[in-house]
Design a protein around this motif. Structure first.
Motif, short mmCIF file in Angstrom:
data_model
loop_
_atom_site.label_atom_id
_atom_site.label_comp_id
_atom_site.label_asym_id
_atom_site.label_seq_id
_atom_site.Cartn_x
_atom_site.Cartn_y
_atom_site.Cartn_z
N VAL A 159 0.82 -1.21 0.00
CA VAL A 159 0.00 0.00 0.00
C VAL A 159 0.86 1.26 0.00
N LEU A 160 1.89 1.27 0.84
CA LEU A 160 2.69 2.48 1.00
C LEU A 160 3.62 2.73 -0.20
N TYR A 161 4.17 1.67 -0.78
CA TYR A 161 4.99 1.85 -1.99
C TYR A 161 4.10 2.29 -3.16
N ALA A 162 2.89 1.76 -3.22
CA ALA A 162 1.98 2.17 -4.30
C ALA A 162 1.66 3.66 -4.20
N GLN A 163 1.50 4.15 -2.98
CA GLN A 163 1.23 5.58 -2.81
C GLN A 163 2.46 6.43 -3.11
N GLY A 176 -1.75 -0.97 -5.69
CA GLY A 176 -2.10 -1.04 -4.27
C GLY A 176 -3.22 -2.01 -3.98
N THR A 177 -3.20 -3.18 -4.62
CA THR A 177 -4.28 -4.15 -4.46
C THR A 177 -3.76 -5.46 -3.88
N PHE A 178 -4.69 -6.25 -3.35
CA PHE A 178 -4.41 -7.55 -2.76
C PHE A 178 -5.29 -8.55 -3.50
N ILE A 179 -4.68 -9.44 -4.31
CA ILE A 179 -5.43 -10.29 -5.22
C ILE A 179 -5.12 -11.76 -4.97
N GLY A 180 -6.17 -12.57 -4.97
CA GLY A 180 -6.04 -14.02 -4.90
C GLY A 180 -6.58 -14.66 -6.16
#
Length: 235
Positions: free
Chosen positions: A172-176, A224-228
């Motif tokens: 999340v923080l690197y994406a921002q 900034g996503t979390f994917i399965g």
């Protein structure tokens, strides 16, 4: 030429991801901390061997310099290397136990990402893929019984789960911080690898699919996503 760097690529999910991305035309640097195993894996794959110990600053710096000298840029960085650590619960581990796991799963990802950032920024469509786990989801850990569709096997492992939660936060923080780079966390699912003593419920071919999809998604994918495998995973 699409240049991809994969840590922990000499076996398991990293090896399978490298194999299939090479099939897609990627030039893959197969990262490994053991020079002999890494070289053998690279020969088998048709990849370029990359000696990298993500727990060692000098090793990571040298690896990034090697790729810079040969390729000049990196399009996809896959932070795949990780360890399970002790299978213990809260109250059963020391800070030193957690530090060992975090040094690979969290600090190793930071070392590697930061070292390769200049090469990623030299790409026209850079992406970072962090290989995490649903065990790092705060939502799932708070109520595992309600999320058996995402995580069929849950365990309250203090070191591993919390380290993957920290890795998710890094995403999340690197994406921002770097909106020009697509940064994704992926959950391969409960895959049979050395990490879990090959006790997983799916093959590396199945587990690697979501990593490969993220690596191939390009700049059109949300960051900034979390994917399965079945879609978004709750943070």
């Amino acid at each position: 030429m699409t240049v991809t760097v994969i840590t922990g690529a000499n076996k398991g999910l990293g090896f399978e991801t490298a194999r299939r991305l090479i099939e897609q035309g990627h030039t893959v640097y197969a990262g490994a901390r053991d020079p002999h195993r890494g070289a053998e894996a690279a020969r088998t794959l048709g990849a370029r061997p990359l000696l990298i110990d993500i727990t060692d600053d000098a090793s990571v710096t040298a690896a990034a310099e090697s790729v810079r000298a040969e390729a000049g840029h990196v399009d996809v960085l896959i932070n795949n290397a990780g360890i399970a650590g002790p299978t213990a619960l809260a109250g059963e581990l020391t800070a030193a136990d957690l530090q060992q796991v975090y040094d690979t799963n969290v600090f190793g990802a930071v070392r590697t990402t930061d070292a390769f950032l200049p090469l990623l920024r030299a790409s026209s469509g850079p992406a970072i893929v962090n290989v995490s786990s649903s065990l790092g989801s705060l939502t799932i850990n708070a109520d595992p019984a309600a999320h058996t569709d995402i995580l069929p096997a849950w365990a309250p492992l203090l070191a591993y789960n919390s380290s993957k939660a920290a890795l998710n936060m890094l995403t999340v923080l690197y994406a921002q911080a770097y909106p020009q780079i697509t940064v994704t966390t992926v959950d391969p699912g409960f895959t049979a690898t050395d990490l879990n003593g090959h006790q997983g419920t799916q093959s590396v071919e199945q587990g690697a699919a979501v990593i490969i999809a993220a690596a191939l998604s390009g700049t059109d994918a949300p960051t900034g996503t979390f994917i399965g495998a079945s879609g978004p995973v709750p943070w």
